[in-house]
Motif scaffolding. Structure first.
Motif, short mmCIF file in Angstrom:
data_model
loop_
_atom_site.label_atom_id
_atom_site.label_comp_id
_atom_site.label_asym_id
_atom_site.label_seq_id
_atom_site.Cartn_x
_atom_site.Cartn_y
_atom_site.Cartn_z
N SER A 90 -12.80 -0.42 6.94
CA SER A 90 -13.08 -1.71 7.58
C SER A 90 -11.94 -2.71 7.45
O SER A 90 -11.93 -3.73 8.11
CB SER A 90 -14.34 -2.32 6.96
OG SER A 90 -14.05 -2.77 5.66
N ARG A 91 -10.99 -2.44 6.54
CA ARG A 91 -9.88 -3.36 6.28
C ARG A 91 -10.36 -4.70 5.75
O ARG A 91 -9.68 -5.71 5.89
CB ARG A 91 -9.03 -3.59 7.54
CG ARG A 91 -8.36 -2.33 8.02
CD ARG A 91 -7.60 -2.55 9.31
NE ARG A 91 -7.15 -1.28 9.86
CZ ARG A 91 -6.79 -1.12 11.12
NH1 ARG A 91 -6.81 -2.14 11.95
NH2 ARG A 91 -6.40 0.05 11.56
N PRO A 93 -10.72 -7.62 3.39
CA PRO A 93 -9.79 -8.04 2.33
C PRO A 93 -10.38 -7.91 0.93
O PRO A 93 -9.65 -7.61 0.00
CB PRO A 93 -9.50 -9.51 2.66
CG PRO A 93 -10.30 -9.87 3.84
CD PRO A 93 -10.99 -8.68 4.37
N GLU A 96 -9.57 -4.28 0.29
CA GLU A 96 -8.14 -3.94 0.30
C GLU A 96 -7.39 -4.59 -0.86
O GLU A 96 -6.42 -4.04 -1.36
CB GLU A 96 -7.52 -4.37 1.62
CG GLU A 96 -8.18 -3.72 2.81
CD GLU A 96 -7.20 -2.94 3.66
OE1 GLU A 96 -6.01 -3.29 3.64
OE2 GLU A 96 -7.63 -1.99 4.32
N HIS A 101 -4.14 -1.07 1.02
CA HIS A 101 -4.48 -0.48 2.32
C HIS A 101 -4.28 1.04 2.32
O HIS A 101 -5.12 1.80 2.80
CB HIS A 101 -3.62 -1.14 3.40
CG HIS A 101 -3.95 -0.67 4.78
ND1 HIS A 101 -5.13 -1.02 5.40
CD2 HIS A 101 -3.29 0.13 5.64
CE1 HIS A 101 -5.16 -0.47 6.60
NE2 HIS A 101 -4.05 0.24 6.77
N VAL A 105 -7.20 3.92 2.95
CA VAL A 105 -7.13 4.84 4.09
C VAL A 105 -7.16 6.30 3.60
O VAL A 105 -7.85 7.15 4.16
CB VAL A 105 -5.86 4.58 4.93
CG1 VAL A 105 -5.65 5.69 5.96
CG2 VAL A 105 -5.96 3.23 5.61
N TRP A 231 -13.86 -7.45 10.19
CA TRP A 231 -12.44 -7.37 9.83
C TRP A 231 -11.63 -6.50 10.76
O TRP A 231 -10.44 -6.65 10.87
CB TRP A 231 -12.30 -6.92 8.38
CG TRP A 231 -12.95 -7.88 7.48
CD1 TRP A 231 -14.12 -7.71 6.80
CD2 TRP A 231 -12.50 -9.21 7.18
NE1 TRP A 231 -14.43 -8.84 6.11
CE2 TRP A 231 -13.46 -9.78 6.32
CE3 TRP A 231 -11.40 -9.97 7.56
CZ2 TRP A 231 -13.35 -11.07 5.83
CZ3 TRP A 231 -11.28 -11.25 7.06
CH2 TRP A 231 -12.25 -11.80 6.20
N ARG A 232 -12.29 -5.57 11.42
CA ARG A 232 -11.51 -4.69 12.27
C ARG A 232 -11.51 -5.14 13.72
O ARG A 232 -10.65 -4.76 14.50
CB ARG A 232 -12.08 -3.27 12.17
CG ARG A 232 -10.95 -2.33 12.28
CD ARG A 232 -11.06 -1.06 11.66
NE ARG A 232 -10.05 -0.26 12.34
CZ ARG A 232 -9.66 0.90 11.94
NH1 ARG A 232 -10.19 1.41 10.86
NH2 ARG A 232 -8.75 1.55 12.60
N SER A 331 -2.62 -7.27 13.40
CA SER A 331 -3.70 -7.46 12.44
C SER A 331 -3.11 -7.29 11.05
O SER A 331 -2.21 -6.51 10.83
CB SER A 331 -4.84 -6.48 12.71
OG SER A 331 -4.43 -5.17 12.46
N GLY A 332 -3.64 -8.05 10.15
CA GLY A 332 -3.11 -8.03 8.80
C GLY A 332 -3.20 -9.41 8.19
O GLY A 332 -3.93 -10.25 8.69
N TYR A 334 -1.52 -6.71 5.32
CA TYR A 334 -2.02 -5.69 4.42
C TYR A 334 -1.00 -5.39 3.34
O TYR A 334 0.18 -5.71 3.48
CB TYR A 334 -2.30 -4.40 5.20
CG TYR A 334 -3.26 -4.57 6.34
CD1 TYR A 334 -4.56 -4.98 6.11
CD2 TYR A 334 -2.85 -4.35 7.65
CE1 TYR A 334 -5.45 -5.15 7.15
CE2 TYR A 334 -3.74 -4.52 8.70
CZ TYR A 334 -5.03 -4.92 8.45
OH TYR A 334 -5.90 -5.09 9.48
N TRP A 467 -2.45 3.96 8.48
CA TRP A 467 -3.33 3.16 9.34
C TRP A 467 -4.40 3.99 9.99
O TRP A 467 -4.60 5.14 9.71
CB TRP A 467 -2.53 2.40 10.38
CG TRP A 467 -1.97 3.20 11.49
CD1 TRP A 467 -2.49 3.32 12.75
CD2 TRP A 467 -0.77 3.98 11.49
NE1 TRP A 467 -1.71 4.10 13.53
CE2 TRP A 467 -0.65 4.53 12.80
CE3 TRP A 467 0.19 4.28 10.56
CZ2 TRP A 467 0.42 5.38 13.15
CZ3 TRP A 467 1.24 5.11 10.91
CH2 TRP A 467 1.35 5.64 12.19
#
Lengths: 467, 169
Positions: A90-91, A93, A96, A101, A105, A231-232, A331-332, A334, A467
């Motif tokens: 889901s990224r 924060p 992460e 990150h 992953v 988040w994504r 996006s980020g 990260y 990623w």
């Protein structure tokens, strides 16, 4: 200069007590957060199993009850694992920050195969468990399910979709297809998860008759898919609309690398630490479909973001199509490759090739002068090293020691006739964090060297683009 | 994870699992079963269904038989209590009786509903009232199964159907 100011400065140069103290506290907080998340994952599973037990699943009157119980248990455990897997992708924060990150992953990917086999076991146990008492074999019972329960029929279709996604995710198959194709198939997983939901509530004896269990089960879905959605999808969409990034400058360096500078509105609201990376999307004919991970090659100043890329392989031609005026989105940020992750007094940066970019950004940060700072850059020849002038100028400015190792490859990470180890370059290595960024195999050598000098894992930081 | 934290997490997990286990072993709420054919004139006492496997709370039910109008005024439709056949399923026998008033089913009373084990009882306590509701509102045994209780539904509705044909509905 007053005496206090002088002391403050010497303290800072030596990695003073206060910054060490702050780092140790930060490391402790991070360890607590990471362990809390891990504990939460365990409790999520344990809670679901407890509801399963509370439904009387272990009270058996017939031999097939054991099969049914096992079938239900595997289904519940697999689903919790799937929801953890979704959360990892889901990224978010809050996740992460603890894992990084790359680790998130990798963990997401490594869970796929075990989950799939647990799901197959779930389907097999349940089918045999329901079929055996009435004398139906596996196929006959599957047919019965397909004909008599819409929800279970959907779950069977879901399993078939997951089988397909699983097969295409096997490394060998994945490599043969472009990332976009593979990713599109991968997204079918969402559909598969969604159509398997009804049977959990309608036929799942754990959740169908216990409102608390059902609420708990829904909560797990909300956390996983809520994080994913926010988040994504929502946050990147909001960023794209709010900041409207545009390439303003394209600079070709003599070593073949290209620096791209992007500007946008309200960039001061987009906080990133030097050393972090973004997933970039450039809206040209060949590039808009795929997001690429690139580190910032300059500390963000609130007005622009700069990255430096070395065109290699597939994308080399495509990158040349980027011109001033090309629209972009990102996006980020990260990654945990920042001064924030340091746990010791000094810092050693070891970089090769385009891996220099996050180091270049981190050197701009004043924290680079907090404690001893060494920069070790490895290159085959002087003309092949990107941003080397900028890095050496910044090193001087920060009072850092700059070691440039040029020459053909040796047996390890160093050059053929260069210094054999990190320790031979940096005498007080044991009091430093080691940041490594460069090609994977090369970075493995650096890390092995650092580990053999007794540097603990927690003070070795590596940037892996994932990623 | 730090060892001390791992110990705490493990201990808490075991506690939660133990609580779940204990809740699962607690005696199941029993399904209220009707006494067979109150007031009705049961003729042919049939063999008890799946003797032994039926839950202990059940009274000797009689199978597939009649009841006649108890009251003097001659009604337009059948009136009385009609016992349905005992239908064997993978999870035990299912048998009901229906109460009919002037050709209208006014109640479906369970006589034997499967095994008395906890899981079955849990499923059946939920499913039986739903099935009764469906039968009463449709006035028919051809109603949708309750999801999660397909065996119960099948047996229950078959017994209702038998009782209805006995009643001449």
């Amino acid at each position: 200069m007053t005496t206090t100011a002088f002391f403050a400065q010497t303290h800072a140069r030596a990695g003073g007590f206060s910054s060490r103290h702050a780092r140790r506290r930060r490391a402790k907080r991070l360890s607590l957060w990471r362990d809390s998340l891990e504990a939460t994952a365990w409790f999520a599973t344990v809670g679901a199993v407890a509801f399963f037990l509370a439904s009387g699943a272990m009270v058996w009157t017939m031999p097939v009850d054991a099969l049914n119980a096992l079938g239900r248990l595997t289904g519940i455990v697999a689903t919790v694992l799937i929801l953890i897997q979704v959360t990892l992708a889901s990224r978010a924060p809050w996740m992460e920050r603890a894992l990084g990150h790359d680790k998130a992953v990798r963990l997401h990917g490594s869970m796929g195969a075990p989950i799939f086999f647990i799901l197959v076991a779930h389907a097999a146990f349940i089918t045999v468990g329901y079929g055996a008492p009435v004398g139906r074999d596996l196929i006959a019972q599957t047919a019965f399910f397909m004909g008599h329960s819409k929800d279970i029929a959907l779950a069977i279709v879901s399993l078939a979709v997951l089988l397909f996604v699983g097969v295409t995710s096997i490394a060998a198959v994945r490599r043969r297809w472009p990332y976009e194709t593979w990713h599109a198939i991968h997204l079918a997983t969402y559909a598969a998860i969604a159509i398997a939901v009804p049977h959990q509530f309608s036929t799942g004896s754990t959740f169908a008759f216990n409102h608390w269990a059902a609420a708990y089960w829904i909560a797990l879905y909300v956390v996983a898919f809520g994080s994913m959605l926010i988040w994504r999808y929502l946050v990147p969409l909001h960023r794209a609309i709010r900041h409207r990034l545009v390439v303003i400058d394209v600079k070709h360096h003599s070593d073949g690398s290209i620096s791209l500078t992007m500007v946008g509105r309200h960039l001061d609201e987009w906080f990133a630490r030097p050393g972090q990376f973004f997933l970039w999307r450039f809206y040209t004919k060949d590039l808009w479909l795929t997001a690429h991970p690139y580190s910032l090659s300059a500390a963000p100043d609130g007005r622009s973001l700069r990255i430096t890329v070395k065109p290699l392989g597939d994308d080399s031609a495509a990158l040349r199509h980027i011109r001033p005026g090309t629209r972009a989105s990102a996006s980020g940020p990260y990654g945990r490759f920042t001064h924030h992750s340091r746990v010791r007094g000094g810092v050693v940066f070891v970089a090769a090739g385009v891996g220099i970019t996050p180091v270049r950004a981190m050197l701009e940060d004043r924290q680079a002068s907090d404690g001893a700072c060494h920069i070790i850059v490895r290159a085959r020849s002087v003309d092949e090293a990107p941003l080397i002038d900028e890095v050496s100028a910044l090193a001087q400015e920060r009072g850092a020691r700059f070691h440039f190792l040029v020459g053909p490859r040796g047996t390890g990470w160093s050059t053929l006739d260069g210094p054999p180890s990190l320790e031979s370059i940096v005498p007080d290595l044991h009091d430093c964090d080691v940041f490594v960024c460069g090609p994977e195999k090369w970075a493995d050598f650096v890390i092995a060297d650092a580990r053999s000098s007794g540097i603990p894992v927690e003070s070795i930081h590596r940037e892996e683009y994932a990623w | 994870m730090k060892q001390s934290r791992a110990v705490v997490v493990t201990a808490m997990s075991l506690g939660v699992l133990a609580a779940g286990w204990k809740a699962g072993l607690a005696p199941a709420p029993s399904l209220p079963l009707a006494e067979s054919a109150p007031g009705g004139l049961t003729s042919t006492p049939a063999p008890t269904p799946s003797s032994g496997s039926a839950s202990g709370t059940t009274t000797q039910p009689s199978t597939g038989t009649t009841a006649t109008e108890p009251a003097p005024p001659p009604p337009a439709g059948p009136t009385g209590t009609f016992v349905g056949p005992s239908v064997q399923t993978a999870y035990g026998a299912m048998q009901v009786q229906i109460v009919v008033s002037d050709g209208t089913i006014t109640a479906v009373q369970p006589l034997v509903i499967g095994y008395g084990d906890r899981t079955s009882t849990r499923i059946n306590t939920q499913a039986v009232p739903i099935l009764e509701q469906r039968v009463l509102s449709a006035q028919s045994a051809s109603v949708a199964y309750v999801s999660g209780a397909s065996y119960t539904s099948q047996g229950y509705l078959a017994s209702v159907k038998g009782a209805m044909s006995t009643a001449g509905l």
